[in-house]
Scaffold this motif. Structure first.
Motif, PDB file in Angstrom:
ATOM      1  N   LEU A 253       0.842  -1.190   0.000  1.00 26.64           N
ATOM      2  CA  LEU A 253       0.000   0.000   0.000  1.00 26.64           C
ATOM      3  C   LEU A 253       0.879   1.242   0.000  1.00 26.64           C
ATOM      4  CD1 LEU A 253      -2.702  -0.849   2.714  1.00 26.64           C
ATOM      5  CD2 LEU A 253      -2.782  -1.318   0.264  1.00 26.64           C
ATOM      6  N   LEU A 254       0.407   2.279  -0.647  1.00 22.81           N
ATOM      7  CA  LEU A 254       1.038   3.592  -0.585  1.00 22.81           C
ATOM      8  C   LEU A 254       0.268   4.408   0.447  1.00 22.81           C
ATOM      9  CD1 LEU A 254       1.407   4.208  -4.430  1.00 22.81           C
ATOM     10  CD2 LEU A 254       3.079   3.196  -2.871  1.00 22.81           C
ATOM     11  N   ILE A 255       0.937   4.778   1.526  1.00 22.87           N
ATOM     12  CA  ILE A 255       0.272   5.470   2.635  1.00 22.87           C
ATOM     13  C   ILE A 255       1.063   6.723   2.983  1.00 22.87           C
ATOM     14  CG2 ILE A 255      -0.414   5.317   5.063  1.00 22.87           C
ATOM     15  CD1 ILE A 255      -0.767   2.300   4.672  1.00 22.87           C
ATOM     16  N   ASP A 256       0.342   7.836   3.112  1.00 19.06           N
ATOM     17  CA  ASP A 256       0.917   9.093   3.592  1.00 19.06           C
ATOM     18  C   ASP A 256       0.362   9.395   4.973  1.00 19.06           C
ATOM     19  OD1 ASP A 256       2.405   9.562   1.350  1.00 19.06           O
ATOM     20  OD2 ASP A 256       0.985  10.971   0.440  1.00 19.06           O
ATOM     21  N   THR A 257       1.147  10.130   5.756  1.00 17.04           N
ATOM     22  CA  THR A 257       0.681  10.610   7.054  1.00 17.04           C
ATOM     23  C   THR A 257       0.703  12.134   7.036  1.00 17.04           C
ATOM     24  OG1 THR A 257       1.600   8.657   8.141  1.00 17.04           O
ATOM     25  CG2 THR A 257       1.038  10.532   9.539  1.00 17.04           C
ATOM     26  N   GLY A 261      -0.983  13.648  11.841  1.00 15.40           N
ATOM     27  CA  GLY A 261      -0.698  12.262  12.163  1.00 15.40           C
ATOM     28  C   GLY A 261      -1.718  11.277  11.626  1.00 15.40           C
ATOM     29  N   VAL A 262      -2.619  11.732  10.749  1.00 10.36           N
ATOM     30  CA  VAL A 262      -3.640  10.863  10.179  1.00 10.36           C
ATOM     31  C   VAL A 262      -3.090  10.185   8.919  1.00 10.36           C
ATOM     32  CG1 VAL A 262      -5.964  10.749   9.201  1.00 10.36           C
ATOM     33  CG2 VAL A 262      -5.464  12.343  11.069  1.00 10.36           C
ATOM     34  N   ARG A 263      -3.240   8.873   8.858  1.00 12.24           N
ATOM     35  CA  ARG A 263      -2.755   8.093   7.721  1.00 12.24           C
ATOM     36  C   ARG A 263      -3.805   8.111   6.601  1.00 12.24           C
ATOM     37  NH1 ARG A 263       0.289   3.288   8.872  1.00 12.24           N
ATOM     38  NH2 ARG A 263      -1.464   2.099   8.017  1.00 12.24           N
ATOM     39  N   HIS A 264      -3.336   8.264   5.350  1.00 11.20           N
ATOM     40  CA  HIS A 264      -4.218   8.286   4.187  1.00 11.20           C
ATOM     41  C   HIS A 264      -3.685   7.332   3.124  1.00 11.20           C
ATOM     42  CE1 HIS A 264      -6.438  11.985   5.401  1.00 11.20           C
ATOM     43  NE2 HIS A 264      -5.280  12.290   5.984  1.00 11.20           N
ATOM     44  N   ILE A 265      -4.581   6.547   2.533  1.00  9.35           N
ATOM     45  CA  ILE A 265      -4.193   5.682   1.426  1.00  9.35           C
ATOM     46  C   ILE A 265      -3.957   6.541   0.189  1.00  9.35           C
ATOM     47  CG2 ILE A 265      -6.548   5.215   0.608  1.00  9.35           C
ATOM     48  CD1 ILE A 265      -3.893   2.499   0.873  1.00  9.35           C
ATOM     49  N   ARG A 266      -2.905   6.235  -0.558  1.00  7.84           N
ATOM     50  CA  ARG A 266      -2.595   6.975  -1.779  1.00  7.84           C
ATOM     51  C   ARG A 266      -2.454   6.065  -2.997  1.00  7.84           C
ATOM     52  NH1 ARG A 266      -4.803  11.233   0.063  1.00  7.84           N
ATOM     53  NH2 ARG A 266      -3.588  12.460   1.577  1.00  7.84           N
ATOM     54  N   GLY A 267      -2.675   4.765  -2.785  1.00  8.47           N
ATOM     55  CA  GLY A 267      -2.583   3.848  -3.910  1.00  8.47           C
ATOM     56  C   GLY A 267      -2.009   2.519  -3.495  1.00  8.47           C
ATOM     57  N   VAL A 268      -1.660   1.711  -4.494  1.00  7.83           N
ATOM     58  CA  VAL A 268      -1.153   0.365  -4.236  1.00  7.83           C
ATOM     59  C   VAL A 268       0.039   0.075  -5.133  1.00  7.83           C
ATOM     60  CG1 VAL A 268      -3.440  -0.465  -3.576  1.00  7.83           C
ATOM     61  CG2 VAL A 268      -2.670  -0.747  -5.940  1.00  7.83           C
ATOM     62  N   THR A 269       0.831  -0.879  -4.703  1.00  3.80           N
ATOM     63  CA  THR A 269       1.926  -1.407  -5.503  1.00  3.80           C
ATOM     64  C   THR A 269       1.602  -2.835  -5.886  1.00  3.80           C
ATOM     65  OG1 THR A 269       3.542  -0.027  -4.348  1.00  3.80           O
ATOM     66  CG2 THR A 269       4.396  -1.920  -5.570  1.00  3.80           C
ATOM     67  N   ALA A 271       2.375  -6.715  -7.719  1.00  5.32           N
ATOM     68  CA  ALA A 271       3.440  -7.713  -7.609  1.00  5.32           C
ATOM     69  C   ALA A 271       4.536  -7.478  -8.640  1.00  5.32           C
ATOM     70  CB  ALA A 271       2.849  -9.110  -7.762  1.00  5.32           C
ATOM     71  N   GLY A 272       4.171  -6.967  -9.810  1.00  3.13           N
ATOM     72  CA  GLY A 272       5.166  -6.707 -10.842  1.00  3.13           C
ATOM     73  C   GLY A 272       5.944  -5.436 -10.632  1.00  3.13           C
ATOM     74  N   GLY A 273       5.590  -4.657  -9.611  1.00  2.00           N
ATOM     75  CA  GLY A 273       6.315  -3.437  -9.302  1.00  2.00           C
ATOM     76  C   GLY A 273       5.610  -2.155  -9.696  1.00  2.00           C
ATOM     77  N   GLY A 274       4.568  -2.238 -10.508  1.00  2.00           N
ATOM     78  CA  GLY A 274       3.854  -1.040 -10.916  1.00  2.00           C
ATOM     79  C   GLY A 274       3.015  -0.469  -9.792  1.00  2.00           C
ATOM     80  N   GLU A 275       2.712   0.824  -9.894  1.00  2.00           N
ATOM     81  CA  GLU A 275       1.898   1.493  -8.904  1.00  2.00           C
ATOM     82  C   GLU A 275       0.629   2.037  -9.555  1.00  2.00           C
ATOM     83  OE1 GLU A 275       4.161   4.593  -7.093  1.00  2.00           O
ATOM     84  OE2 GLU A 275       5.435   3.216  -5.928  1.00  2.00           O
ATOM     85  N   ILE A 276      -0.452   2.051  -8.782  1.00  2.00           N
ATOM     86  CA  ILE A 276      -1.704   2.675  -9.204  1.00  2.00           C
ATOM     87  C   ILE A 276      -2.106   3.643  -8.104  1.00  2.00           C
ATOM     88  CG2 ILE A 276      -4.101   2.354  -9.892  1.00  2.00           C
ATOM     89  CD1 ILE A 276      -3.425  -0.474 -10.718  1.00  2.00           C
ATOM     90  N   ARG A 277      -2.268   4.905  -8.455  1.00  2.00           N
ATOM     91  CA  ARG A 277      -2.616   5.917  -7.473  1.00  2.00           C
ATOM     92  C   ARG A 277      -4.134   5.992  -7.280  1.00  2.00           C
ATOM     93  NH1 ARG A 277       1.594   8.339  -4.433  1.00  2.00           N
ATOM     94  NH2 ARG A 277       3.509   7.867  -5.595  1.00  2.00           N
ATOM     95  N   SER A 278      -4.549   6.085  -6.040  1.00  2.00           N
ATOM     96  CA  SER A 278      -5.951   6.247  -5.713  1.00  2.00           C
ATOM     97  C   SER A 278      -6.069   6.681  -4.262  1.00  2.00           C
ATOM     98  CB  SER A 278      -6.733   4.949  -5.923  1.00  2.00           C
ATOM     99  OG  SER A 278      -8.090   5.115  -5.559  1.00  2.00           O
TER     100      SER A 278
END
Length: 567
Positions: A253-257, A261-269, A271-278
């Protein structure tokens, strides 16, 4: 329209009996019955040989206002006749206004969005989350670690017929989820005040399910029909702008804080290494996504261990179950293959119960990891196989997980599952055959050496022996006590030749990805845990309902973020 419930008729009533009963109950003339539809049909089999059908019907009549006014003035009239003799009480039934079960979307997407929502998983939860998001115009991207349903079916048969397991494409992983290889049961005991279950059933009918699932009390579809239905739903999602990507396992998961101090999802990684932002991700994992659970734990997403159950599959001749439940009316076409639901509270404090009962079905190999044996049950729509099967399982709690994961934590239940699945693999001979034992031998404390009248349906095969070491001692003790008790409830249940096959460990998720009332993770904003894997559903219907709720939560979150307009 009016809703008339608890209308009882004999099993073999003729076509004229139902409208006659409606007319009699409402006190109207025949020409004042404009029309009616059956909302639900069930049966009462408590009196074998005198089974009655119980109807709920929606009635059209020009006398509706008069009838409702009369009932308002005399509320007791609404329940008149309820205590009549079930075999002859054609005039019984309660009357009220028909409920509005239509579905209403909570939002509509704008024409352009900076980021699209993601849905992880294409089981019932993921499919319905994606479908409803697509219907609202949000054009979701759906990520599935496994393959499309027909390719997945080939891989699943590879285990069943050739003893070859594909860890990414099997009964647990792939389009349609674990429910695709099941009885296709479409009923649940969840609270559903907004009639989301009706939305699920209506979409299934649109995808090719028989209309009867809209009104029979225990609707089911079966594996073969589910395959084509899943494909139809995929096509609908894509036609509405959604996108489904197979062989796309989410590994991180791509997570920002933020500054607070609140964590927010920013996308996923992937298995092949690519990222999708959401910024909005529905986690519709199945209960077997163990590597993904571990990743979520590593990333600090809040998880907690939860109770589940473990046990065996049991097989009987379907004819025995039919006779025990229906007596001389066994085989009636409106009754079909009989099912059962059994519960016993053992002296050692454990609850033993039947689970996922599959009339006229087969026991299937449901492993998703190499070197482990897992059983499940499956039926086709016809339910015409020789055997009935069900899981006989014992409830366990997080306190029972400690011997398998001394460090504790939310993944401890997975450690317990893996231990007993590996043990079953060894007991079965190490080639995905399952260990088995006759019920009579388990009760007598001796190993089995030959099958009796019940021929096992499990493939790749069953190796007979002693199951006393296939589960924890407390579970074996409870099951030994429960089987004779079940025999008193359903005659013949503890027959010597009935076959137990091990092990059943995937009754539900061993953990919960806990969420707020708004559907988002307790500690990661924008992450929407949903469905069976997240610990919020148990079966096709409840998972589909939870998928709809997840879609609505995402839509409302995107409305709040300014990405959509209110419907």
């Amino acid at each position: 329209m009016l809703r008339l419930t608890d209308l009882k008729l004999p099993l073999d009533h003729d076509d004229a009996a139902l409208p006659a009963a409606i007319i009699a109950r409402l006190g109207i003339h025949a020409d004042e019955l404009t029309g009616f539809t059956v909302a639900k049909r069930s049966y009462d089999a408590r009196r074998r040989g005198a089974i009655v059908l119980i109807y709920s019907v929606d009635v059209e009549t020009p006398r509706e206002a008069d009838i409702l006014q009369r009932l308002e003035l005399d509320p007791e009239a609404a329940a008149a006749g309820e205590q009549g003799d079930g075999a002859a009480a054609s005039g019984s039934g309660k009357v009220g206004a028909s409920p509005d079960t239509s579905y209403r979307f909570v939002a509509r997407a704008r024409d352009a969005m900076p980021l699209r929502p993601l849905v992880i998983g294409t089981g019932p939860c993921g499919l319905f989350a994606a479908l409803v998001l697509a219907q609202m115009g949000f054009r979701p991207i759906v990520l599935e670690r496994g393959k499309a349903v027909r390719e997945r079916t080939v891989d699943t048969f590879g285990l069943w017929r050739k003893k070859v397991l594909n860890p990414e494409s099997n009964v647990q992983f792939g389009e349609g989820g674990a429910g695709t290889f099941s009885d296709g049961k479409l009923y649940s005991q969840i609270s559903d005040k907004r009639h989301h279950g009706r939305k699920v059933l209506t979409e299934f009918v649109a995808a090719g399910a028989p209309d009867e699932i809209l009104y029979v009390s225990k609707p089911h579809i079966g594996t073969f029909r589910l395959v084509s239905m899943v494909e139809h739903m995929r096509a609908t999602i894509e036609s509405l702008g959604g996108e489904i990507r197979f062989s796309s396992r989410v590994d991180d998961l791509l997570i920002d804080t933020d500054a607070d101090g609140v964590r927010h999802i920013r996308g996923v990684t992937l298995a092949g290494g690519g990222e999708i932002r959401s910024d909005h991700v529905v986690m519709a994992l199945g209960h077997s996504a163990r590597d993904t659970f571990a990743m979520l734990h590593t990333r600090g997403v809040f998880l907690e261990a939860k109770p589940f159950s473990i046990g065996f599959r049991i097989e009987h001749p379907q004819s025995l179950v039919d006779a025990a439940r229906f007596g001389p009316q066994a085989g009636h076409p409106l009754l079909g293959a009989a099912d059962y639901k059994l519960v016993h509270h053992a002296r050692n404090g454990r609850s033993v119960y039947s689970f996922c009962m599959c009339p006229g079905g087969t026991v299937v190999a449901a492993a998703s990891e190499p070197g482990r044996v897992v059983t499940n049950g499956m039926s086709q729509y016809s339910r015409n196989e020789r055997n009935a099967n069900a899981a006989i399982v014992v409830g366990i709690t997080p306190e029972d997980f400690q011997p398998y994961a001394p460090e504790g934590g939310p993944l401890a239940g997975i450690a317990l599952q893996r231990h007993w699945e590996s043990n079953a693999f060894a007991l079965g001979g190490g080639e995905y055959e399952a260990p088995g034992q006759l019920v009579g031998d388990l009760l007598a404390g001796r190993a089995s050496s030959a099958f009796g009248s019940v021929v096992p349906s499990y493939t790749p095969g069953v190796r007979l022996g002693d199951l006393s070491g296939a589960l924890p001692e407390y579970a074996i003790t409870a099951i030994r006590e429960a089987l004779p008790a079940f025999d008193r409830q359903l005659r013949g249940f503890a027959m010597h030749d009935a076959l137990l096959t091990g092990v059943e460990t995937r009754t539900s998720s061993p953990l919960r990805i806990t969420r707020h009332a708004d559907g988002q993770s307790l500690n990661t904003r924008g992450l929407f845990p949903a469905g069976e894997g997240a610990g919020y559903a148990g079966g096709i219907l409840s998972a589909g309902v939870d998928g709809i709720k997840a879609a609505e939560s995402v839509a409302m979150a995107m409305v709040a973020a300014g990405h959509a307009r209110a419907a």
